[in-house]
Write a protein that holds these residues in place. Structure first.
Motif, PDB file in Angstrom:
ATOM      1  N   ASP A  24      42.339  66.390  95.982  1.00  0.00           N
ATOM      2  CA  ASP A  24      41.199  66.888  95.221  1.00  0.00           C
ATOM      3  C   ASP A  24      41.622  68.027  94.303  1.00  0.00           C
ATOM      4  N   VAL A  25      41.298  67.907  93.021  1.00  0.00           N
ATOM      5  CA  VAL A  25      41.561  68.995  92.086  1.00  0.00           C
ATOM      6  C   VAL A  25      40.466  70.044  92.231  1.00  0.00           C
ATOM      7  N   GLN A  26      40.908  71.288  92.318  1.00  0.00           N
ATOM      8  CA  GLN A  26      39.942  72.374  92.398  1.00  0.00           C
ATOM      9  C   GLN A  26      40.392  73.538  91.532  1.00  0.00           C
ATOM     10  N   LEU A  27      39.453  74.111  90.813  1.00  0.00           N
ATOM     11  CA  LEU A  27      39.644  75.392  90.135  1.00  0.00           C
ATOM     12  C   LEU A  27      38.461  76.259  90.529  1.00  0.00           C
ATOM     13  N   GLN A  28      38.755  77.421  91.050  1.00  0.00           N
ATOM     14  CA  GLN A  28      37.695  78.302  91.522  1.00  0.00           C
ATOM     15  C   GLN A  28      37.832  79.654  90.841  1.00  0.00           C
ATOM     16  N   ALA A  29      36.849  79.967  90.012  1.00  0.00           N
ATOM     17  CA  ALA A  29      36.826  81.274  89.364  1.00  0.00           C
ATOM     18  C   ALA A  29      36.059  82.251  90.238  1.00  0.00           C
ATOM     19  N   SER A  30      36.557  83.468  90.315  1.00  0.00           N
ATOM     20  CA  SER A  30      35.892  84.496  91.107  1.00  0.00           C
ATOM     21  C   SER A  30      36.150  85.852  90.486  1.00  0.00           C
ATOM     22  N   GLY A  31      35.409  86.849  90.961  1.00  0.00           N
ATOM     23  CA  GLY A  31      35.635  88.216  90.512  1.00  0.00           C
ATOM     24  C   GLY A  31      34.593  88.754  89.559  1.00  0.00           C
ATOM     25  N   GLY A  32      33.625  87.932  89.204  1.00  0.00           N
ATOM     26  CA  GLY A  32      32.577  88.409  88.318  1.00  0.00           C
ATOM     27  C   GLY A  32      31.678  89.421  89.008  1.00  0.00           C
ATOM     28  N   GLY A  33      30.821  90.054  88.216  1.00  0.00           N
ATOM     29  CA  GLY A  33      29.900  91.032  88.762  1.00  0.00           C
ATOM     30  C   GLY A  33      29.241  91.832  87.673  1.00  0.00           C
ATOM     31  N   LEU A  34      28.587  92.888  88.090  1.00  0.00           N
ATOM     32  CA  LEU A  34      27.884  93.786  87.176  1.00  0.00           C
ATOM     33  C   LEU A  34      28.728  95.036  86.961  1.00  0.00           C
ATOM     34  N   VAL A  35      28.932  95.394  85.704  1.00  0.00           N
ATOM     35  CA  VAL A  35      29.744  96.560  85.383  1.00  0.00           C
ATOM     36  C   VAL A  35      29.140  97.259  84.175  1.00  0.00           C
ATOM     37  N   GLN A  36      29.331  98.556  84.095  1.00  0.00           N
ATOM     38  CA  GLN A  36      28.845  99.294  82.933  1.00  0.00           C
ATOM     39  C   GLN A  36      29.792  99.113  81.755  1.00  0.00           C
ATOM     40  N   ALA A  37      29.265  99.286  80.561  1.00  0.00           N
ATOM     41  CA  ALA A  37      30.092  99.218  79.360  1.00  0.00           C
ATOM     42  C   ALA A  37      31.244 100.218  79.475  1.00  0.00           C
ATOM     43  N   GLY A  38      32.425  99.768  79.080  1.00  0.00           N
ATOM     44  CA  GLY A  38      33.626 100.583  79.207  1.00  0.00           C
ATOM     45  C   GLY A  38      34.383 100.357  80.501  1.00  0.00           C
ATOM     46  N   GLY A  39      33.761  99.650  81.428  1.00  0.00           N
ATOM     47  CA  GLY A  39      34.391  99.392  82.712  1.00  0.00           C
ATOM     48  C   GLY A  39      35.329  98.202  82.682  1.00  0.00           C
ATOM     49  N   SER A  40      35.843  97.865  83.871  1.00  0.00           N
ATOM     50  CA  SER A  40      36.836  96.793  83.999  1.00  0.00           C
ATOM     51  C   SER A  40      36.476  95.842  85.130  1.00  0.00           C
ATOM     52  N   LEU A  41      36.927  94.625  85.000  1.00  0.00           N
ATOM     53  CA  LEU A  41      36.843  93.617  86.046  1.00  0.00           C
ATOM     54  C   LEU A  41      38.103  92.767  85.976  1.00  0.00           C
ATOM     55  N   ARG A  42      38.489  92.205  87.114  1.00  0.00           N
ATOM     56  CA  ARG A  42      39.579  91.232  87.120  1.00  0.00           C
ATOM     57  C   ARG A  42      39.068  89.931  87.702  1.00  0.00           C
ATOM     58  N   LEU A  43      39.141  88.894  86.913  1.00  0.00           N
ATOM     59  CA  LEU A  43      38.767  87.559  87.362  1.00  0.00           C
ATOM     60  C   LEU A  43      40.001  86.827  87.870  1.00  0.00           C
ATOM     61  N   SER A  44      39.780  85.982  88.851  1.00  0.00           N
ATOM     62  CA  SER A  44      40.844  85.129  89.385  1.00  0.00           C
ATOM     63  C   SER A  44      40.442  83.664  89.245  1.00  0.00           C
ATOM     64  N   CYS A  45      41.415  82.825  88.984  1.00  0.00           N
ATOM     65  CA  CYS A  45      41.206  81.377  88.948  1.00  0.00           C
ATOM     66  C   CYS A  45      42.225  80.765  89.902  1.00  0.00           C
ATOM     67  N   THR A  46      41.750  80.346  91.041  1.00  0.00           N
ATOM     68  CA  THR A  46      42.614  79.740  92.056  1.00  0.00           C
ATOM     69  C   THR A  46      42.577  78.232  91.895  1.00  0.00           C
ATOM     70  N   THR A  47      43.752  77.608  91.825  1.00  0.00           N
ATOM     71  CA  THR A  47      43.796  76.178  91.550  1.00  0.00           C
ATOM     72  C   THR A  47      44.518  75.423  92.660  1.00  0.00           C
ATOM     73  N   SER A  48      44.232  74.138  92.765  1.00  0.00           N
ATOM     74  CA  SER A  48      44.926  73.260  93.700  1.00  0.00           C
ATOM     75  C   SER A  48      44.713  71.815  93.268  1.00  0.00           C
ATOM     76  N   GLY A  49      45.566  70.938  93.762  1.00  0.00           N
ATOM     77  CA  GLY A  49      45.381  69.513  93.526  1.00  0.00           C
ATOM     78  C   GLY A  49      46.039  68.959  92.288  1.00  0.00           C
ATOM     79  N   PHE A  50      46.790  69.804  91.547  1.00  0.00           N
ATOM     80  CA  PHE A  50      47.527  69.294  90.394  1.00  0.00           C
ATOM     81  C   PHE A  50      48.781  70.141  90.230  1.00  0.00           C
ATOM     82  N   THR A  51      49.709  69.664  89.416  1.00  0.00           N
ATOM     83  CA  THR A  51      50.973  70.376  89.217  1.00  0.00           C
ATOM     84  C   THR A  51      50.734  71.535  88.261  1.00  0.00           C
ATOM     85  N   PHE A  52      50.750  72.731  88.808  1.00  0.00           N
ATOM     86  CA  PHE A  52      50.364  73.930  88.059  1.00  0.00           C
ATOM     87  C   PHE A  52      51.219  74.104  86.801  1.00  0.00           C
ATOM     88  N   ASP A  53      52.514  73.876  86.906  1.00  0.00           N
ATOM     89  CA  ASP A  53      53.411  74.117  85.772  1.00  0.00           C
ATOM     90  C   ASP A  53      53.176  73.154  84.601  1.00  0.00           C
TER      91      ASP A  53
END
Length: 125
Positions: free
Chosen positions: A1-30
């Motif tokens: 099964d191919v899966q891509l899962q995005a995470s890390g979103g949220g509420l932040v004030q202007a000028g702030g930072s967030l880091r999103l992650s995309c975790t994948t599986s089920g296919f050749t990443f390279d």
């Protein structure tokens, strides 16, 4: 099964930072570049950043250059999007997707074969 899962979103004030992650599986990443896209209500999906680490290719959308950084951890088949100096106009659902191996226009959504569910980023003013 191919899966891509995005995470890390949220509420932040202007000028702030967030880091999103995309975790994948089920296919050749390279074999596939990974793109980050975003879509705000009533707007078209917009390409944000793209990486294909096996070919050392990184591309950014004009609206995020200098503020966002895309990176990958090939050992974990995961791609990150570090977002700094966020602005209210960055508010959107953020998606990651795996591109066709022969993609040329890296922000052409039709050339992506696998899509994950979005993660919501809300930037307050």
């Amino acid at each position: 099964d191919v899966q891509l899962q995005a995470s890390g979103g949220g509420l932040v004030q202007a000028g702030g930072s967030l880091r999103l992650s995309c975790t994948t599986s089920g296919f050749t990443f390279d074999d596939h570049g990974i793109g980050w896209f975003r879509q705000a209500p009533g707007k078209e999906r917009e390409g944000v950043a793209y990486i294909k680490s096996s070919e050392r290719i990184i591309v950014y959308g004009d609206s995020v250059k200098g503020r966002f950084t895309i990176s990958s951890d090939n050992a974990k088949n995961t791609v990150y999007l570090q977002m700094n100096n966020l602005k209210p106009e960055d508010t959107a659902d953020y998606y990651c997707a795996a591109a066709e191996p022969t993609i040329v226009n890296v922000f052409r959504t039709g050339d992506y074969v696998y899509w994950g569910r979005g993660t919501l980023v809300t930037v307050s003013s």
